[in-house]
Design an enzyme around this catalytic site. Structure first.
Site, PDB file in Angstrom:
ATOM      1  N   HIS A 154      10.546 -17.194  -7.414  1.00 48.35           N
ATOM      2  CA  HIS A 154      10.828 -17.607  -8.706  1.00 48.35           C
ATOM      3  C   HIS A 154      11.170 -18.823  -8.551  1.00 48.35           C
ATOM      4  O   HIS A 154      12.186 -19.392  -9.097  1.00 48.35           O
ATOM      5  CB  HIS A 154      12.215 -16.774  -9.386  1.00 48.35           C
ATOM      6  CG  HIS A 154      11.750 -15.403  -9.609  1.00 48.35           C
ATOM      7  ND1 HIS A 154      11.381 -15.095 -10.952  1.00 48.35           N
ATOM      8  CD2 HIS A 154      11.710 -14.159  -8.696  1.00 48.35           C
ATOM      9  CE1 HIS A 154      11.055 -13.780 -11.000  1.00 48.35           C
ATOM     10  NE2 HIS A 154      11.094 -13.184  -9.604  1.00 48.35           N
ATOM     11  N   TYR A 184      19.214 -13.625  -0.036  1.00 53.58           N
ATOM     12  CA  TYR A 184      19.330 -14.578  -0.894  1.00 53.58           C
ATOM     13  C   TYR A 184      20.066 -15.748  -0.250  1.00 53.58           C
ATOM     14  O   TYR A 184      19.976 -17.036  -0.558  1.00 53.58           O
ATOM     15  CB  TYR A 184      20.127 -14.107  -2.292  1.00 53.58           C
ATOM     16  CG  TYR A 184      19.156 -13.611  -3.289  1.00 53.58           C
ATOM     17  CD1 TYR A 184      18.211 -12.954  -2.912  1.00 53.58           C
ATOM     18  CD2 TYR A 184      19.634 -13.489  -4.443  1.00 53.58           C
ATOM     19  CE1 TYR A 184      17.556 -12.076  -3.608  1.00 53.58           C
ATOM     20  CE2 TYR A 184      18.680 -12.690  -5.388  1.00 53.58           C
ATOM     21  CZ  TYR A 184      17.752 -11.846  -5.342  1.00 53.58           C
ATOM     22  OH  TYR A 184      17.034 -11.501  -6.022  1.00 53.58           O
TER      23      TYR A 184
END
Length: 301
Positions: free
Chosen positions: A25, A289
């Site tokens: 993304h 992440y």
């Protein structure tokens, strides 16, 4: 087991994305708005943002690829929502256009992403991992991997289940769906065809008023497994939990790539009243992440 560090290395190599960007993304824009829960949601969950009052949200609409690409390229799209609570805490939901995750194994997901970036290798991958085929086919049938007219018209699926705890501590397992209220009749009377056409269309649309996604939840029943992102909840009861109303695009709070102030949307970030399931993909994501954010801040590839 595939470590988060190795997973990020392989994903970044698959896309050849520039340093400083998100591993996945990579291309997206930030927006502001509000979320207001329904009384039905308030009755089932004591979380602060589900109390029925309007709460600020930060939304990021994005293309899934690890390299910024023209909006016309087929891709899965994302809608990440950060719900801001009055005490300064926050909780996140990350929706995607695919209704289910393809696997419960991080190693298989990374390998699928690698194969997707080299289409000639995809048939061999599917032959070796037939378990992902139903989800891949479902994604194609639903148009998950496409080129939508507008983010405002797309349904997004936060794929993991969460436990809702009410005031008495009773738990209900739920899965979310972000459903748009916009229709073809709401479209701007202009054509958008450039590499930034989705953000340009959304900017024009927001000039005429807010963009709304209804937040629906499926309620787990007998035989519904909340601990696997791949599980199908056939016949699950649904209720309208609230509405995310986006009113404006905001300047990039990160200030661009290689930021020192990253905005992290983490599906493992919960507040009182919410519980994480034992879904292995959900449990894996925070570590991945953290590794991705570390690389972004250092400018490492």
């Amino acid at each position: 087991m595939l470590t988060p560090e190795r997973a990020i290395e392989r994903l970044r190599a698959a896309f050849g994305g520039p340093s400083g960007y998100r591993t996945l993304h990579a291309k997206g824009r930030f927006y502001s708005g509000t979320f207001t829960a329904t009384p039905e949601a308030t009755a089932l969950c004591r979380a602060g943002h589900l109390d029925g009052a309007p709460h600020e949200v930060t939304v990021r609409w994005s293309n899934a690829g690890g390299r910024p690409r023209a909006d016309g390229k087929p891709d899965i799209r994302g809608m990440a929502v950060k719900f801001h609570l009055p005490d300064g805490s926050a909780t996140d939901l990350l929706g995607q256009t695919s209704p289910r995750f393809p696997t419960d194994d991080a190693e298989v997901f990374v390998a699928l992403t690698e194969a997707s970036e080299k289409p000639l290798t995809l048939p061999l991958f599917l032959a070796r991992h037939p378990g992902v085929l139903p989800t891949v086919l479902a994604s194609f049938r639903s148009g998950a991997i496409g080129s939508p007219t507008s983010f405002a018209e797309v349904t997004f699926y936060p794929i993991h289940a969460y436990g809702w705890l009410d005031a008495e501590g009773r738990r209900t397992w739920v899965r979310y769906v972000f459903r748009p209220t916009a229709t073809r009749a709401d479209r701007v009377d202009r054509e958008f065809s450039g590499p930034e056409r989705l953000t340009e269309e959304l900017a024009a649309r927001l000039e005429g008023g807010p963009v709304t996604h209804e937040v629906w939840v499926q309620l787990a029943g007998a035989g519904h497994d909340p601990h696997r992102a791949t599980s199908v909840w056939s016949g699950a009861r649904e209720l309208l939990a609230g509405r995310v109303v986006v009113t404006a695009e905001v300047p990039d709070p990160e200030g661009g790539p290689a930021t020192s102030t990253p905005v992290v949307f983490d599906p493992g970030r919960v507040v009182d009243g919410l519980e994480l399931s034992d879904d292995p993909i959900l449990r894996y994501r925070p570590g991945a992440y953290s590794e991705s954010v570390s690389r972004r801040m250092s400018g490492a590839s």
